[in-house]
Enzyme design. Sequence first.
Site, PDB file in Angstrom:
ATOM      1  CE  LYS A 250      -3.910  -2.300   2.161  1.00  0.00           C
ATOM      2  NZ  LYS A 250      -3.232  -3.605   2.309  1.00  0.00           N
ATOM      3  CG  ASP A 268       5.867  -3.953   9.628  1.00  0.00           C
ATOM      4  OD1 ASP A 268       4.694  -3.879   9.219  1.00  0.00           O
ATOM      5  OD2 ASP A 268       6.363  -4.985  10.102  1.00  0.00           O
ATOM      6  CG  ASP A 314      -3.417  -3.302   5.912  1.00  0.00           C
ATOM      7  OD1 ASP A 314      -4.412  -3.899   6.356  1.00  0.00           O
ATOM      8  OD2 ASP A 314      -2.772  -3.700   4.930  1.00  0.00           O
ATOM      9  CB  CYS A 367      -7.222  -8.632   4.639  1.00  0.00           C
ATOM     10  SG  CYS A 367      -5.880  -9.340   5.623  1.00  0.00           S
TER      11      CYS A 367
END
Length: 431
Positions: A250, A268, A314, A367
């Site tokens: 992304k 991250d 996300d 997701c």
Amino acid sequence: MTPSARLSAAIELVAAVDAAPRKPADAVANDFFRDRRYIGSGDRRAVSERAWAVLRGRRRLAWWLERVGARVNPRLLVAASLILDGWTLSGVAQSFSGGRFGPTPLNPDEQAQLAELEGHTLEHPKMPQAVKLEVPDWILPLLRARFGHELNAEMAAMALPAPLDLRVNLLKATLPEVQAALAGEGIEAVPTALSPWGLRVEGRRPVSTGKAFRDGLVEIQDEGSQILAALVGAAPDMRVVDFCAGAGGKTLALAMVMANRGHIVACDVSAPRLDAAVKRLRRAGIHNVERHLVAPGDKWAKRRAGGFDRVLVDAPCTGTGTWRRNPDARLRLVEQDLRELVPKQAGILEQASRLVRKGGRLVYATCSVLQEENEAQVQAFLSAHPEFSIVPLADAWALPGQAPCSGPFLALTPRRHGTDAFFGAVLERAT
């Protein structure tokens, strides 16, 4: 490879997946074929298709084998998948002939057990619903709560193989130019329905070895993931954080939307994942991205509180929305995973929200199809943070055409939208 050798390799691949219960099947398959470079592309496809047929029907195949008193092991799972696909017992026995590189012959017990499957299909009216839907028993009530009377249809769509979606890198080429480049490689790609940057390729094609991919004209990215990136509403000269960037899928899309301008920070907790993004950024010609490794006690976010126009979270999740790509993940998921993920998601959302400036937006995405990870997570956050409010999807939608979902949130599913299942909520901080 002979047909028998292909079946033997499929049995070995299923066994390798079973031997690595916490490793995704596609990663196991990559290692499996890397160690067997003598297996050609056509054979590799045939072996993968049989192994994936077993993974997609694992619970139903096991139900049948247990019903006839057979052991549930890779060898009989493959054999049963053939019988229930319409093969005759004699045809299976011939393939399990014990010839060179083929599976060892069926013993009398195996022949008797498989004979009871002849004439049947994978489905049976006496199967419990969780078995029919290929999901763990514990998750069935949560899926019913999410989909209601549409559950069977939604899960049927999620059981189908996913197409290969690509995102055109507009920093280097237009969509028609990339279509033409792929056509020159023998790959037919058609525009996706929702993403204006998306191309769809049916079946498994070696896109990543082609010139278009190597030159950075395309990235492999599901259309739903592309839409989530668009939902961020990033624009040139903005300051943006991709808070759980992973390998940067992304991040790459955000940089493209921002025309390689402004400033993106890809965060991250995994150094290897961030390192993997470097090659992708370089190939795409992107230079407005800074990487940041999030570590325990990290003061980075505190020092930059209120400093960003857009923050994308996300969040790590159960991955239930990607089951059509990862059918093995269905049975690897346990209830404890969800119990651990929900508070983890809440903590990440809390931490990331501090980075949003007044008037800026926080985009929460997963997701997953589970309400516990999606709507409930957002509502809990809003209850604790009245300075944030929901931006309805219709108002946040910046792509051509109408928003694909009627509610306040993005809620994509394979059945309704032809994408992986994604959830997205846009929250705005009051000025």
